[in-house]
Design an enzyme around this catalytic site. Sequence first.
Site, PDB file in Angstrom:
ATOM      1  CE1 TYR A 171      80.740 -36.257  79.065  1.00  0.00           C
ATOM      2  CE2 TYR A 171      81.163 -35.566  76.808  1.00  0.00           C
ATOM      3  CZ  TYR A 171      81.607 -36.110  78.001  1.00  0.00           C
ATOM      4  OH  TYR A 171      82.923 -36.499  78.114  1.00  0.00           O
ATOM      5  CG  ASP A 266      78.894 -27.739  75.429  1.00  0.00           C
ATOM      6  OD1 ASP A 266      79.552 -27.599  74.371  1.00  0.00           O
ATOM      7  OD2 ASP A 266      79.084 -28.676  76.233  1.00  0.00           O
ATOM      8  CE  LYS A 294      82.016 -34.192  69.910  1.00  0.00           C
ATOM      9  NZ  LYS A 294      81.400 -33.831  71.155  1.00  0.00           N
TER      10      LYS A 294
HETATM   11  C1  LIG Z   1      81.888 -33.821  72.681  1.00  0.00           C
HETATM   12  C2  LIG Z   1      81.311 -32.815  73.608  1.00  0.00           C
HETATM   13  C3  LIG Z   1      82.059 -32.247  74.655  1.00  0.00           C
HETATM   14  C4  LIG Z   1      83.436 -32.721  75.005  1.00  0.00           C
HETATM   15  O1  LIG Z   1      84.339 -32.522  74.002  1.00  0.00           O
HETATM   16  P1  LIG Z   1      85.706 -33.391  73.995  1.00  0.00           P
HETATM   17  O2  LIG Z   1      86.459 -32.821  72.853  1.00  0.00           O
HETATM   18  O3  LIG Z   1      85.281 -34.810  73.822  1.00  0.00           O
HETATM   19  O4  LIG Z   1      86.362 -33.167  75.310  1.00  0.00           O
HETATM   20  C5  LIG Z   1      81.487 -31.225  75.373  1.00  0.00           C
HETATM   21  N1  LIG Z   1      80.248 -30.801  75.121  1.00  0.00           N
HETATM   22  C6  LIG Z   1      79.491 -31.329  74.144  1.00  0.00           C
HETATM   23  C7  LIG Z   1      78.128 -30.793  73.882  1.00  0.00           C
HETATM   24  C8  LIG Z   1      79.994 -32.374  73.374  1.00  0.00           C
HETATM   25  O5  LIG Z   1      79.235 -32.934  72.436  1.00  0.00           O
END
Ligand SMILES: *Cc1c(COP(=O)(O)O)cnc(C)c1O
Length: 448
Positions: A171, A266, A294
């Site tokens: 994701y 990511d 995060k």
């Molecule tokens: C949480 C997450 C996102 C999206 O971040 P948001 O702040 O919710 O938009 C993108 N990539 C990864 C790997 C994530 O865990």
Amino acid sequence: MTYQLLPSGRSEIEYLRVCVRSGGESLMKRILSEKAFEEAVRYIPGGVNSPVRALRAVGEKPLFVDHAKDVTITDIDGNDYIDFCLSWGVFIAGHANPVVQEAVQKAILNGTSYGIPTVLETHLAKRVSELIPSMERVRFVNSGTEAVMSAIRVARGFTKRNYILKFEGCYHGHADHLLVAAGSGVATCGMSSSAGVPDGFVQYTLVAPFNDKDAVEKIFAEYGDRIAAVIVEPVPANMGVVPERDGFLQYLRTITQQYESLLIFDEVITGFRLTLGGAQKFYGVTPDLTTVGKIVGGGFPAAAFGGRKEIMSMLAPEGPVYQAGTLSGNPIAMTAGLATLSVLSEKGLYNNLNIKAEKFIAELQSILRDKGVVINSVGNMFTPFFTEEAPRNFDDVSKSNQKEFARFWRYMLSNGVYLSPSQFESNFVSIQHTEEYLSDVLEIVRGY
Ligand SMILES: *Cc1c(COP(=O)(O)O)cnc(C)c1O
């Protein structure tokens, strides 16, 4: 304590604020959460502002939080839960960390946004860049979604190519072109993709199974000179934790170099999670571009993307790739990020955290083995799967027994443990999970 949302609920709370346990069975009441949810669905689609919070995947109704401290969340009915979701991995240093709180309280007195630079942005960019040296230049945004979306735009601008390659079950936020075979909430909702995304928007998104070198090889053989970037979660956590195998990340580094495509890690979850240097330090594989989120916002809406100087200089105002944000680099978020990283910079912190977590996870695994559970983990991240063999990709994950998972999750909740509420998510051990908390949790699991 006052409940402004439900003033009429007050006497009821006083009457019901009990968590009576008898014979290991909980009689936890969530009457006010139920009322709050009824009210919320009248104004908010599904009653939540992010789908997984609705707890549908685990057959529950959402609980509404009153406050949180360290690893304990307290709902509006007064029930306490030991939290392993921790705002989806944000609070590695615990909820309401005093160092972060104090810094934010001071900062807020100076105003909360200017739309004009502050030195705080430079301080945090410098710190991020020191800790993750591949991020030579860093730009701050407001969410992980935005960070990934912007990193891909830069990659396309730099390479002058259109295609990107992502992996099933990874994701990368909810930008249109990334909602293809995306894990997490998307998988939970049973959508292979999303309504509202025209086919044309995803025509340049290629997808391969994670850990599958042959599939990547084939895709590169056909599209190689048109692939701007490969994007990957170095520890996929949005299909549950699924570690790389047989040097898959190093393989991605090699093949992207061979075809002059960029490699994007990511690290929105893994940044500052396994080590201060992120998963790239943990695995010793260096990407061209990195996204973090995060943890870096310290509980505020901040994320960042960064990479080699010549790639990042494609961004406006230096270059032709446009990207902007009214609240980007917000001073309160920068302050919370700096304070969080200072807490995390304590010597030996990650070593101790990972040792503690690995011991806990090993004990959890030994208790749950008889119940048909395999735990996938990396350092302090873990997911229990109700399946026989450790999942290696999204296909394997999908075959695990989600009904059993939901049953286990509800059992844990009713005993005061809040696990991440879906098979397709990671749980997190934080520095505030004391040995005492962890042994309590193991005791509860033994009763399952
Ligand atoms: C949480 C997450 C996102 C999206 O971040 P948001 O702040 O919710 O938009 C993108 N990539 C990864 C790997 C994530 O865990």
